[in-house]
Design an enzyme around this catalytic site. Sequence first.
Site, mmCIF file in Angstrom:
data_model
loop_
_atom_site.group_PDB
_atom_site.id
_atom_site.type_symbol
_atom_site.label_atom_id
_atom_site.label_comp_id
_atom_site.label_asym_id
_atom_site.label_seq_id
_atom_site.Cartn_x
_atom_site.Cartn_y
_atom_site.Cartn_z
ATOM 1 N N ARG A 274 -7.941 1.641 -6.660
ATOM 2 C CA ARG A 274 -9.322 1.321 -7.035
ATOM 3 C C ARG A 274 -9.538 -0.177 -7.246
ATOM 4 O O ARG A 274 -10.687 -0.623 -7.347
ATOM 5 C CB ARG A 274 -9.733 2.087 -8.293
ATOM 6 C CG ARG A 274 -9.842 3.581 -8.044
ATOM 7 C CD ARG A 274 -10.510 4.319 -9.176
ATOM 8 N NE ARG A 274 -10.917 5.655 -8.781
ATOM 9 C CZ ARG A 274 -10.248 6.773 -9.056
ATOM 10 N NH1 ARG A 274 -9.121 6.727 -9.732
ATOM 11 N NH2 ARG A 274 -10.699 7.947 -8.644
ATOM 12 N N LYS B 270 1.819 4.527 -15.035
ATOM 13 C CA LYS B 270 0.459 3.956 -14.955
ATOM 14 C C LYS B 270 -0.592 4.987 -15.387
ATOM 15 O O LYS B 270 -1.561 4.655 -16.061
ATOM 16 C CB LYS B 270 0.230 3.493 -13.516
ATOM 17 C CG LYS B 270 -1.182 3.457 -13.010
ATOM 18 C CD LYS B 270 -1.870 2.203 -13.456
ATOM 19 C CE LYS B 270 -3.236 1.982 -12.847
ATOM 20 N NZ LYS B 270 -4.040 3.130 -12.588
ATOM 21 N N GLN C 286 -1.759 11.651 -17.358
ATOM 22 C CA GLN C 286 -1.453 12.587 -16.261
ATOM 23 C C GLN C 286 0.014 13.006 -16.336
ATOM 24 O O GLN C 286 0.350 14.195 -16.212
ATOM 25 C CB GLN C 286 -1.752 11.899 -14.929
ATOM 26 C CG GLN C 286 -1.268 12.662 -13.724
ATOM 27 C CD GLN C 286 -1.737 12.017 -12.434
ATOM 28 O OE1 GLN C 286 -2.866 12.206 -12.029
ATOM 29 N NE2 GLN C 286 -0.865 11.268 -11.784
ATOM 30 N N HIS D 254 0.179 1.661 -2.111
ATOM 31 C CA HIS D 254 0.477 0.270 -2.484
ATOM 32 C C HIS D 254 1.882 0.228 -3.086
ATOM 33 O O HIS D 254 2.575 1.267 -3.142
ATOM 34 C CB HIS D 254 -0.588 -0.274 -3.437
ATOM 35 C CG HIS D 254 -0.845 0.602 -4.633
ATOM 36 N ND1 HIS D 254 0.130 0.904 -5.563
ATOM 37 C CD2 HIS D 254 -1.960 1.279 -5.041
ATOM 38 C CE1 HIS D 254 -0.372 1.682 -6.499
ATOM 39 N NE2 HIS D 254 -1.639 1.943 -6.199
ATOM 40 N N MET E 15 -2.592 10.202 -3.585
ATOM 41 C CA MET E 15 -3.884 10.368 -2.920
ATOM 42 C C MET E 15 -4.017 9.346 -1.785
ATOM 43 O O MET E 15 -5.122 9.071 -1.313
ATOM 44 C CB MET E 15 -5.028 10.204 -3.925
ATOM 45 C CG MET E 15 -4.985 11.263 -5.016
ATOM 46 S SD MET E 15 -6.588 11.590 -5.749
ATOM 47 C CE MET E 15 -6.983 9.993 -6.427
ATOM 48 N N GLY F 230 2.953 0.259 -5.981
ATOM 49 C CA GLY F 230 3.194 1.225 -7.057
ATOM 50 C C GLY F 230 3.682 2.547 -6.495
ATOM 51 O O GLY F 230 4.697 3.100 -6.935
ATOM 52 N N HIS F 231 2.964 3.044 -5.478
ATOM 53 C CA HIS F 231 3.396 4.286 -4.827
ATOM 54 C C HIS F 231 4.791 4.099 -4.204
ATOM 55 O O HIS F 231 5.646 4.986 -4.294
ATOM 56 C CB HIS F 231 2.434 4.674 -3.700
ATOM 57 C CG HIS F 231 1.019 4.925 -4.136
ATOM 58 N ND1 HIS F 231 -0.016 4.092 -3.814
ATOM 59 C CD2 HIS F 231 0.481 5.929 -4.866
ATOM 60 C CE1 HIS F 231 -1.150 4.584 -4.317
ATOM 61 N NE2 HIS F 231 -0.879 5.683 -4.960
HETATM 62 P P1 AMP Z 1 -2.670 8.142 -6.937
HETATM 63 O O1 AMP Z 1 -2.527 7.972 -5.458
HETATM 64 O O2 AMP Z 1 -3.530 7.104 -7.587
HETATM 65 O O3 AMP Z 1 -3.005 9.552 -7.350
HETATM 66 O O4 AMP Z 1 -1.219 7.869 -7.523
HETATM 67 C C1 AMP Z 1 -0.103 8.601 -7.066
HETATM 68 C C2 AMP Z 1 1.048 8.330 -7.991
HETATM 69 O O5 AMP Z 1 1.343 6.930 -7.987
HETATM 70 C C3 AMP Z 1 0.745 8.713 -9.452
HETATM 71 O O6 AMP Z 1 1.897 9.320 -10.015
HETATM 72 C C4 AMP Z 1 0.455 7.378 -10.091
HETATM 73 O O7 AMP Z 1 0.741 7.351 -11.465
HETATM 74 C C5 AMP Z 1 1.403 6.464 -9.324
HETATM 75 N N1 AMP Z 1 0.947 5.072 -9.415
HETATM 76 C C6 AMP Z 1 -0.303 4.593 -9.162
HETATM 77 N N2 AMP Z 1 -0.354 3.268 -9.415
HETATM 78 C C7 AMP Z 1 0.878 2.907 -9.852
HETATM 79 C C8 AMP Z 1 1.452 1.668 -10.289
HETATM 80 N N3 AMP Z 1 0.751 0.548 -10.341
HETATM 81 N N4 AMP Z 1 2.750 1.681 -10.671
HETATM 82 C C9 AMP Z 1 3.481 2.824 -10.634
HETATM 83 N N5 AMP Z 1 3.004 4.021 -10.231
HETATM 84 C C10 AMP Z 1 1.718 4.057 -9.847
#
Ligand code: AMP
Length: 289
Positions: A189, A151, A155, A36, A32, A38-39
């Site tokens: 967030r 994380k 999901q 960061h 989304m 993580g992504h």
């Molecule tokens: P989001 O943009 O929050 O929908 O996350 C996109 C993808 O990044 C999803 O598969 C999340 O699980 C993954 N994600 C978000 N935060 C982290 C994190 N801290 N470590 C690893 N993957 C993450």
Amino acid sequence: MIVCEKIDQVREQVAGARSKDSARIVGLVPTMGALHAGHLSLIDAARRDCGWVVVSIFVNPSQFGPNEDLDHYPRPIGSDLEKCRESGVDLVFQPSAEVVYGSGCDTTVQVNTVSAPLCGRHRAGHFAGVSLVVTKLLNIVQPDRAYFGQKDAQQLAVIRRLVHDLNMPVEIIGCPTVREPDGLALSSRNAYLNERERQQATVLYRSLLAIRDAVEGGSRDSAALVRSARDLIEQSGPCEIDYVELVDPESMQPFAHLEEGRVLAAVAVRFGECRLIDNLLIDVGRDRG
Ligand code: AMP
């Protein structure tokens, strides 16, 4: 790096990439945005495994409830594109809501049992929205592999079940959670937290580690493990606990008593306006008691 907003463009580009090298593996990292580390770890994993990497950036309205943060969700698209470029992404798909849902959608995608507990109980319709958009993205891009973070463990479990049940020809890869040095899981967030809440939020990971320590010390009673984790979180300061639960990592159903194998400890807590989730997979050894 190619940037596409339309479905036909993505299909054309993916087909073009495959036609140049039929053995080329296409990877998809759905996000989304507000990217960061993580992504970026998901993108790196896709880069390592796949010859061609697609990142989707789409703040999906159908997975937000009426009182959630859809309107305020961060959308730093310029720096997101820069990060994708630096990470060696081949194509970014950034559709508008009009492109994804404009023609209307009379179809629901509902993974029933796995979606029901934990976040499903607290965010009505959330996983139906996730399941629908992920189905759409997988059908649009048609990747060989798609990458998701541990994380968001529920999901990941929902998507694994969806792909299995609907015989979708894609391999789902789960990637480890990336954390700040003090243990807080990276999340778009986290930007909502004020300084005090940011300090306090470290209790999420600390509570998960406390559960793991107790399990390693021989505790098997879920209710007692959950109670001490809740106490720790409540003692950290003002917050509202959505849940602390010990569940099966695939079905997400709760355990009353831990058996030998793996358990997922999962927490969701509100700090002020900000709702954060975290989880830890724990190996449960043979009961010595
Ligand atoms: P989001 O943009 O929050 O929908 O996350 C996109 C993808 O990044 C999803 O598969 C999340 O699980 C993954 N994600 C978000 N935060 C982290 C994190 N801290 N470590 C690893 N993957 C993450």
